[in-house]
Design an enzyme around this catalytic site. Structure first.
Site, PDB file in Angstrom:
ATOM      1  N   ASN A 133      22.735  55.927  41.321  1.00  0.00           N
ATOM      2  CA  ASN A 133      21.667  56.295  40.395  1.00  0.00           C
ATOM      3  C   ASN A 133      20.961  55.036  39.907  1.00  0.00           C
ATOM      4  OD1 ASN A 133      20.011  57.524  38.580  1.00  0.00           O
ATOM      5  ND2 ASN A 133      21.606  58.062  37.114  1.00  0.00           N
ATOM      6  N   ASP A 189      22.260  51.964  29.414  1.00  0.00           N
ATOM      7  CA  ASP A 189      22.304  52.189  30.866  1.00  0.00           C
ATOM      8  C   ASP A 189      23.349  53.229  31.271  1.00  0.00           C
ATOM      9  OD1 ASP A 189      21.498  51.544  33.617  1.00  0.00           O
ATOM     10  OD2 ASP A 189      23.602  50.989  33.778  1.00  0.00           O
ATOM     11  N   ARG A 246      33.686  47.991  33.274  1.00  0.00           N
ATOM     12  CA  ARG A 246      34.565  49.154  33.016  1.00  0.00           C
ATOM     13  C   ARG A 246      35.646  48.942  31.957  1.00  0.00           C
ATOM     14  NH1 ARG A 246      30.796  52.139  35.079  1.00  0.00           N
ATOM     15  NH2 ARG A 246      30.774  52.424  37.318  1.00  0.00           N
ATOM     16  N   ASP A 256      23.774  45.975  39.542  1.00  0.00           N
ATOM     17  CA  ASP A 256      24.237  47.299  39.110  1.00  0.00           C
ATOM     18  C   ASP A 256      25.610  47.593  39.730  1.00  0.00           C
ATOM     19  OD1 ASP A 256      24.419  49.745  37.865  1.00  0.00           O
ATOM     20  OD2 ASP A 256      22.860  50.727  39.052  1.00  0.00           O
ATOM     21  N   ASN A 281      28.282  50.919  28.743  1.00  0.00           N
ATOM     22  CA  ASN A 281      28.842  52.278  28.885  1.00  0.00           C
ATOM     23  C   ASN A 281      30.327  52.266  29.206  1.00  0.00           C
ATOM     24  OD1 ASN A 281      28.416  51.311  31.487  1.00  0.00           O
ATOM     25  ND2 ASN A 281      27.933  53.314  32.333  1.00  0.00           N
TER      26      ASN A 281
HETATM   27 ZN   LIG Z   1      21.353  52.434  35.282  1.00  0.00          ZN
END
Ligand SMILES: [Zn+2]
Lengths: 328, 431
Positions: B279, B153, B63, B306, B93
């Site tokens: 997800n 991702d 993050r 994840d 991301n």
């Molecule tokens: Zn993912």
């Protein structure tokens, strides 16, 4: 009965019959010159509407006022749920104000369940429609309408819908009304058939306690009631079916189709009716169509639910008994 | 010169042995290491505990930059060390997106400065994760961060031509594209696995075929251009079949499964508690069993967490409004022990393979995922596999507490983690 009414699946057969019977008592109040009971005097009910629905809100409000409750209407229209804090914040505000029950309408499936189970609030929660999940009071008023029409108001007392064959037609995929009705009608002993194009039936429907058919004409002659669901115009552009005309031809209810139903069979619609596509004016205006009664019955059902969740000990309708004694 | 002697640990679950660490390196492994070689060493009594190579997570969300309220490189690497990890690959991301050499170098350096765990940044495949234009993959590879894994991702590289080009392009420097397989049109409005439970709950469905169709396409693309592709967080029985077929055909594909997809099912969504919103979504019992089997037989190569931290307010709301994701670094090994070791599907040596050797190999994390033998870097994790206890998020090092395991009893506990010979965790506590 449970403390909250979140899903039609929460109701046992006896719960459901008790609500229907209580609603019959409530219906009699509507025939009196003063349509009001003192039952919820001093109690506060909040109608918490995160999604617009004037019809449902007015119905609940009428029910609350006929039971002499104090009513707070909270419309969160326009307030975004994308941040997600609004539901919790609002719940805690209502808790602080000491409301005795919350009637909630929300565009997100599960929001009433979250409200009832997250410890944000202590009051009973009544689901007035959540996303594409449930709308239990709608299912109850539908069952009430069927019982009145197919058995009769007095003869129906204590009865369920055992053996009746009910057909629900249209956009099952996006319909909380269909989900609630399948649950409740099954609990009440009815046999339910869903009719829709395969694109409007959810994947996973095979575990539901009902039949599924893609062919309306073959189901109509075996139906005691046919419930038409609203098809939203935005589905048209999402390839759920090719054209409005084709939908109408295969799944719309017109005079010819209605003629194939048994004499006694009802045509139901949760409203508001969009005449043309799913139901023709001829059918909507016929004596078999119960749409207007459904609205009136909605108030009686909501009175019954509020009374049973909030009232409790005293009889719901004390004065009619007095009336009856006077008649002697 | 610092010396640490780990005494009587079951190396990769085998016979008890002594392991001597001198400075950053393992200098001896054997029974009854002589007093002379271990003289002056700090002794750790590891009787009955399992010694594994430091775990490597190929799929972590740290993050930082941008969402430091959820997690930072510091809090995330402390969580990683607590979970027995010595290297994590940080997903791209962030805000800004890790699509330039500047951003990946910043993340890499923060990892080195904090010193809890090596942070290997993953570079975005496309600019801004928008799926339209390739990011500067070569520049990220040549930066100080030495990026080898590229992924959008959170989003799927759904344009077949962009995916093909990315697969081809990274061949120049031996990179790999890690795909988040999610056909976007089939998952519009998706809230949970599409099936029996979604039908009942009236929540938007995320169908298995949305994952499977992308995996099928990508393994065929990888075959066509002779590149290698890595599939993130496989979640369905059908995906397993496709990867199995691709491997039997000689296609260079690797795949990961998350701990939560090995244990939890979509039945939990009936609670409408957003802690279970993730997800790809939690699937069915049948999928869970297929994933366990595939991890056991090697069809799925690795376990990746994840790890997706979110602040409390992003989960303490109605389901539809909640963020997707769960934290996982601190519970991963416990869940793997519960689902794979205690069930007899994997040995501890297999766990070392799925959680350290293989992820390090796929991500080319040099110095990690090495055998436990003399001359190797001392990246090690000591596990008390006999421990049983309830998960208490209050004790997490991660800044976020969105764990689906709160109050659940899980086996196993990390007692020590060593990053190049330096203890980052001692007796279950961060050093
Ligand atoms: Zn993912």
């Amino acid at each position: 009965m449970k403390r909250h009414l979140i899903s039609a699946a929460d109701l046992t057969r006896d719960d459901a019959v008790l609500i229907l019977d209580t609603a019959e008592e409530m219906a009699r109040v509507a025939d009196r010159p003063i349509k009001k009971l003192p039952t919820l005097r001093g109690r506060t009910v909040c109608n918490l509407f995160f999604e617009d629905s004037t019809r449902t809100r007015i119905s609940f409000e009428a029910a609350e006022k006929r039971l002499s409750a104090d009513v707070i209407n909270f419309a969160a229209k326009g307030s975004s749920v994308s941040k997600g804090e609004s539901l919790k914040d609002t719940a805690q505000t209502l808790e602080a104000m000491g409301v005795d029950a919350v009637v909630i309408r929300h565009s997100a499936s599960g929001a009433p369940y979250r409200l009832a189970t997250s410890g944000w609030i202590d009051a009973p929660v009544i689901n007035a429609g959540d996303g594409t999940h449930q709308h239990p009071t709608q299912a109850l008023l539908d069952a009430f309408t069927m019982r009145r029409r197919l058995i009769g108001p007095d003869a129906g007392l204590g009865q369920d819908l055992g053996g009746r064959r009910i057909t629900i037609v249209g956009d099952v995929l996006h319909s909380r009304v269909a989900r609630s009705n399948v649950d409740l009608l099954h609990t009440l002993g009815a046999e339910v058939t869903l009719v829709a194009p395969p694109t409007l039936v959810p994947v996973g429907v095979e575990t539901w306690p009902c039949e599924v058919s893609y062919d309306l004409d073959s189901v109509l002659p075996k139906s005691d009631a046919v419930m038409m669901l609203r098809v939203q115009r935005e589905r048209m552009n999402a390839a759920f079916f090719p054209t409005e005309r084709e939908y109408s031809r295969r799944y719309g209810l017109d005079g010819d189709r209605m003629a194939r139903m048994p004499e006694h069979a009802l045509v139901m619609h949760p409203g508001p009716m969009v005449r043309g596509m799913e139901i023709t004016a001829e059918v909507a205006d016929s004596g078999r169509c119960t749409a207007v009664e459904q609205v009136a019955n909605g108030v009686s059902i909501r009175m019954a639910v509020l009374y049973l969740l909030l009232g409790g000990n005293e009889p719901a309708v004390s004065s009619p008994r007095t009336d009856r004694t006077e008649e002697k | 010169m610092s010396k640490i002697l780990i005494r009587g640990a079951k190396v990769l679950g085998g016979e008890p042995q002594d392991v001597l660490i001198t400075d950053e390196t393992i200098t001896a492994v054997g029974t009854d290491l002589t007093v002379s070689s271990a003289e002056g060493a700090q002794v750790i009594e590891a009787d009955g505990k399992i010694l594994l190579p430091g775990l490597v997570d190929l799929h972590t969300h740290l993050r930082e930059p941008g969402r430091e309220d959820s997690e930072t490189v510091l809090t995330g690497t402390r969580a990683a060390a607590s979970g027995g990890y010595t290297a994590v690959f940080a997903m791209a991301n962030t805000f800004p997106v890790a699509d330039t050499a500047g951003v990946v170098e910043q993340v890499y350096r923060l990892g080195q400065e904090h010193g809890y765990c090596d942070v290997q940044p993953i570079g975005a495949v496309t600019v801004g994760l928008e799926g339209k234009k390739l990011a500067e993959l070569g520049a990220m590879h040549e930066s100080a961060a030495g990026v080898t894994v590229f992924s959008d991702d959170g989003k799927c590289v759904d344009d077949a031509v962009i995916m093909r080009r990315a697969l081809e392009y990274v061949k120049a420097f031996g990179g790999v594209v890690a795909q988040h397989a999610q056909e976007p049109r089939l998952t519009e409005g998706a809230q949970m696995n599409e099936g029996v439970v979604s039908a009942e709950l009236g929540l938007g469905g995320w169908p298995a075929v949305a994952e499977e169709s992308i995996i099928a396409r990508d393994v065929l693309l990888a075959e066509h251009v002779g590149s290698r592709v890595h599939i993130c967080h496989l979640s369905t029985a059908g995906s397993v079949e496709i990867v199995r077929w691709a491997k039997s055909r000689g296609i260079d594909v690797t795949a990961e499964v998350t701990p939560h997809h090995l244990l939890l099912t979509d039945e939990l969504v009936r609670t409408y508690n957003p802690v279970y919103k993730v997800n790809p979504p939690l699937r069915t019992e049948r999928d869970v069993m297929a994933l366990r089997e595939a991890l056991a037989d090697g069809t799925i190569d690795i376990v990746a967490t994840d790890h997706a931290p979110h602040p409390h307010e992003d989960k303490d709301c109605e389901w539809a409004a909640a963020a997707m994701g769960m934290v996982g670094l601190e519970t991963a090994l416990s869940v793997v022990q519960r689902t794979m070791v205690d069930t007899g599907l994997l040995t501890w040596a297999d766990v070392a393979d799925r959680m350290s050797f293989a992820p390090a190999r796929i991500g080319q994390a040099t110095g990690h995922g090495r055998p436990i033998s003399a001359g190797e870097p001392a990246n090690l994790t000591l596990v008390d596999s006999a421990y049983r206890g309830e998960v208490d998020p209050a004790g997490f090092a991660s800044r976020s507490r969105n764990t689906p395991y709160e109050g659940r009893e899980l086996p196993g506990r990390i007692t020590h983690t060593f990053l190049r010979g330096r203890a980052t965790v001692v007796d279950g506590k961060l050093a």
